[in-house]
Design a protein around this motif. Structure first.
Motif, mmCIF file in Angstrom:
data_model
loop_
_atom_site.group_PDB
_atom_site.id
_atom_site.type_symbol
_atom_site.label_atom_id
_atom_site.label_comp_id
_atom_site.label_asym_id
_atom_site.label_seq_id
_atom_site.Cartn_x
_atom_site.Cartn_y
_atom_site.Cartn_z
ATOM 1 N N TYR A 164 0.831 -1.197 0.000
ATOM 2 C CA TYR A 164 0.000 0.000 0.000
ATOM 3 C C TYR A 164 0.875 1.260 0.000
ATOM 4 N N ARG A 165 2.001 1.187 0.714
ATOM 5 C CA ARG A 165 2.900 2.338 0.728
ATOM 6 C C ARG A 165 3.438 2.624 -0.678
ATOM 7 N N GLY A 166 3.797 1.556 -1.385
ATOM 8 C CA GLY A 166 4.276 1.714 -2.749
ATOM 9 C C GLY A 166 3.212 2.342 -3.633
ATOM 10 N N TYR A 167 1.990 1.933 -3.432
ATOM 11 C CA TYR A 167 0.864 2.471 -4.202
ATOM 12 C C TYR A 167 0.719 3.976 -3.941
ATOM 13 N N LEU A 168 0.813 4.376 -2.661
ATOM 14 C CA LEU A 168 0.690 5.799 -2.323
ATOM 15 C C LEU A 168 1.871 6.599 -2.876
ATOM 16 N N ALA A 169 3.056 6.012 -2.795
ATOM 17 C CA ALA A 169 4.260 6.730 -3.214
ATOM 18 C C ALA A 169 4.511 6.595 -4.711
ATOM 19 N N LYS A 170 3.657 5.849 -5.405
ATOM 20 C CA LYS A 170 3.815 5.609 -6.849
ATOM 21 C C LYS A 170 5.198 5.043 -7.173
#
Ligand code: ADP
Ligand code: ZN
Ligand code: ZN
Length: 739
Positions: free
Chosen positions: A351-357
């Motif tokens: 999810y962090r990767g998704y937020l940070a693109k």
């Protein structure tokens, strides 16, 4: 025109409550404050350090439920936590149903949580004038460590930070010893968080075909979110793939977050990153003291550190220019926090990767069944590495039936012969036994009495070092050894079963001319002992390495060509539906330590269950086939990952009271949720009595995650609020263990 409503901010207070709180601020404060700053606020009778979540819009009427209080002070000039992290934390708190205020605090190092000023000074070391005299250094001949430390500090005439010295393997204890000899001195300096250009410190290896294919898939997607499962057999060069992708990210002045298992953060791992890159590395793990932790956190948060390398808890560190997340050994259980805020770093990382693109790479030789399923659904891109990098080949595995094999000291004679032959060829042997201590049971041969922990449903483990005692591995209770049987008074007490210490004794007797190095929690308690053992392993000398799962993780032992797995039968017999997965991972990981150098490896597995299907699947088809089969079985049985699950645990002094409380609430849930949530239990936990309390749990399952969370959320709030004070409750979303 004056605003008729008071200026307000919404903050997270570090208390076990599921809500934010509003406080009043002045117009000036309202203008100055930004989300992610710390403020001090009155809370009850205390003063708390709270984190600003947002400014309340001016036209929102205040709640009339509470009297609006004023904040005391703003602590920061700049936000400490960026909006991404706040969003990630809020999401985590909701998803894992854990109090927001406490979750939000997990993003801050202790010193900032306590309200200390952000600016920080740190310790720097320099040589004293005395150290520059030639004779003085000759004194250090006998201490290699101290000599190396002095040599390193010498190359930094203006002083060098203690954290940097620690990164180079120079311990604070060594520095203190040198200080005593008046050869070095420490002073406090203001930390400089400026960045430096990033470079490659050594040449990259030439990627082989499979590695190249992996890179070709990942590198073009660096500007966006994508999840990858890097599924590569042990020794296939996953780390080299990480390093090459990292370089592409670091080159663009972005930062990389690398998460490893608790005990995977070895000097070997750190050395590998340091050898490759010329950049700041912030190390974040549980062994740091508060000031070092703050320093490392600030290196990440200011953007200074190119690489943030840490264990689970590093996940919530603010990283302004995050360009890549890597989670190595993604199947490892230590990524799931097993108490309090029970988050799974793997899921939150995605999810962090998704937020940070940015991309997220999950790597393992034995991917979790959950990640396999995500790959099947296309939510993770599955990249496989099937060949060992360099010259090494996969070891061959053989199963020995302990029921019929003649043995000595718990080792079958065939195994003893193989160990002998391996040592004679100048190679090393790894003996794996996941049970520390001398023996797991102490029993009376006359009346079958067994030494059990009075507080747990468990046997005492017999320990012989540093002195004879009984130790409960579940509650920590220690007792002296009875001289005779407490039941029949005969002096016939006998250790039953094998622990690492007993095997060590046997191996030393069988192979007196070779070193036997034991690696378990007991033998590595002292700082630096593990490093010493590694140094011996890397010297090219025949020896026997004996240990628990501390040896199973990510290590590269180039001279080990024979691996013996002594007893994994408990894992084959467990009723936990995840036990086969864990056992297969353990066997494959341990076996993967063999033959990573130039020799061909061999693996011997001793068992009383040679016919067990897991063993045959692994032996004949390997882990991936095992995983495919396990997925099918889970599907048939409607188990995770085919259904979503939440585990409710409770414990109390009174067994009946505890179970009755859960039963009554289980009914409430089924009445409300109708068919959408399936409730299993409540039942007593596998180890019902632990540390004097009775443990029970119930598993909630549903095919829709949304429905499950919807029903359970409201129900859980009610249950928590109405639980009697003698019952302790916890909730575990996506549980990994049932203990
Ligand atoms: P894994 O992380 O998959 O266990 P590693 O990255 O540690 O594997 O690689 C295993 C060994 O193979 C290491 O000694 C590494 O230096 C070597 N290696 C990896 N990639 C290559 C390559 N492309 N060429 C030569 N040796 C390699
Ligand atoms: Zn007896
Ligand atoms: Zn106990």
């Amino acid at each position: 025109m004056n605003n008729p409503l008071p200026f307000r901010i919404r903050v997270a207070v570090p208390v076990p409550i599921h809500e934010y709180f509003d406080y009043e601020v002045s117009a000036q404060q309202y203008a100055d404050i930004q989300a992610g700053m710390r403020v001090t606020v009155p809370f009850g009778r205390q003063t708390c350090v709270a984190i600003v979540i947002e400014k309340v819009a001016l036209d929102v009427p205040p709640s009339t439920q509470f009297k609006l209080k004023k904040i005391i002070q703003i602590l920061d000039e700049q936000p400490l936590i960026d909006p991404h992290i706040l969003q990630l934390l809020t999401w985590s708190a909701q998803y894992y149903m854990y109090p927001l205020g406490e979750v939000i605090q997990s993003a801050l190092p202790t010193r900032l949580r306590q309200g200390h000023h952000y600016d920080c000074v740190t310790t720097q070391w320099q040589l004293t004038p005395l150290a520059h005299e030639e004779n003085t250094l000759k004194q250090l001949k006998r201490s290699e460590k101290q000599r190396l430390a002095v040599e390193y500090i010498q190359t930094h005439p203006h002083g060098v930070l203690e954290t940097e010295l620690n990164l180079h393997g120079i311990s604070t204890a060594t520095l203190k010893a040198l200080e005593k000899k008046q050869l070095v001195q420490q002073n406090e300096v203001q930390i400089d968080f400026s960045r430096k250009p990033v470079g490659l410190a050594e040449k990259q290896l030439t990627a082989n075909t499979e590695q190249l294919q992996a890179l070709e898939q990942i590198v073009p997607t660096l500007q966006n979110y994508a999840g990858y499962l890097l599924d590569g057999i042990t020794g296939s060069g996953k780390t080299e793939v990480y390093l090459q992708v990292m370089w592409q990210v670091l080159k663009q002045n972005k930062q990389v977050l690398v998460l490893v298992p608790e005990i995977g953060l070895t000097p070997q791992t750190i050395a590998r990153f340091r050898a490759r890159f010329d950049c700041h590395i912030a190390l974040l793990h549980s062994g740091l003291n508060d000031t070092k932790r703050l320093h490392a956190w600030q290196q990440a948060q200011t953007g200074q550190a190119g690489i943030i390398l840490g264990t689970r808890s590093a996940l919530y560190t603010p990283i302004p220019d995050l360009g890549l997340i890597i989670l190595d050994e993604e199947h490892d259980l230590s990524f799931k926090q097993q108490e309090g805020f029970r988050y799974h770093a793997r899921d939150v990382a995605l999810y962090r990767g998704y937020l940070a693109k940015c991309p997220v790479i999950l790597g393992s030789a034995t991917p979790s069944i959950d990640s396999f399923a995500l790959a099947k659904q296309g939510k993770l891109k599955h990249i496989m590495l099937n060949q060992r990098a360099g010259h090494a080949r996969m070891p061959k595995m053989q199963i020995l039936d302990l029921k019929i094999a003649p043995k000595q000291h718990g080792l079958s004679l065939i195994l003893i012969e193989k160990i002998k032959a391996t040592l004679q060829q100048g190679q090393q042997v790894l003996v794996f036994l996941n049970r520390r201590g001398y023996a797991p049971v102490l029993m009376c041969e006359s009346c079958a009495w067994q030494a059990n922990c009075p507080r747990c449903d468990a046997h005492f483990t017999l320990h012989t070092q540093p002195y004879q005692h009984l130790h409960c591995h579940h509650c920590g209770l220690i007792q002296t050894l009875p001289k005779q049987c407490p039941a029949c008074q005969h002096p016939t007490l006998k250790p039953i079963g094998l622990g690492t210490v007993k095997i060590e004794e046997g191996l030393k007797e069988l192979f007196p001319e070779h070193d036997v190095l034991r690696v378990d929690k007991d033998s590595t308690r002292h700082v630096g002992s593990l490093e010493k053992i590694y140094a011996q392993i890397h010297a090219e000398k025949p020896l026997i390495l004996l240990g628990t799962q501390m040896l199973a993780k990510g290590h590269h032992f180039p001279h080990v060509s024979l691996v013996a797995i002594l007893d994994i039968d408990a894992g084959l017999l467990s009723v936990d539906f995840r036990a086969p997965e864990r056992t297969a991972q353990l066997i494959t990981q341990v076996a993967g330590r063999a033959g990573r150098g130039d020799y061909h490896g061999e693996v011997i597995l001793q068992t009383l269950r040679p016919e067990h299907p897991i063993l045959h699947t692994l032996l004949e088809h390997g882990y991936r086939t095992f995983a495919e089969q396990t997925l099918k079985e889970r599907e048939t049985a409607c188990l995770p990952p085919y259904r979503y699950s939440i585990l409710i645990r409770s414990d109390a002094k009174n067994e009946q009271h505890n179970l009755a409380f859960l039963s009554q609430n289980a009914k409430l849930l089924t009445d409300n949720a109708q068919q959408s949530v399936d409730v299993w239990g409540p039942i007593p936990a596998p180890m019902q009595r632990k540390a004097g309390k009775y443990h029970a749990h119930m598993l909630l399952l549903a095919s829709s995650r949304v429905q499950l969370h919807h029903y359970v959320k409201h129900w859980w709030q009610y249950v928590r609020a109405t639980a009697p004070s003698d019952i302790r409750l916890s909730i575990d979303v996506d549980p990994q263990e049932f203990g």
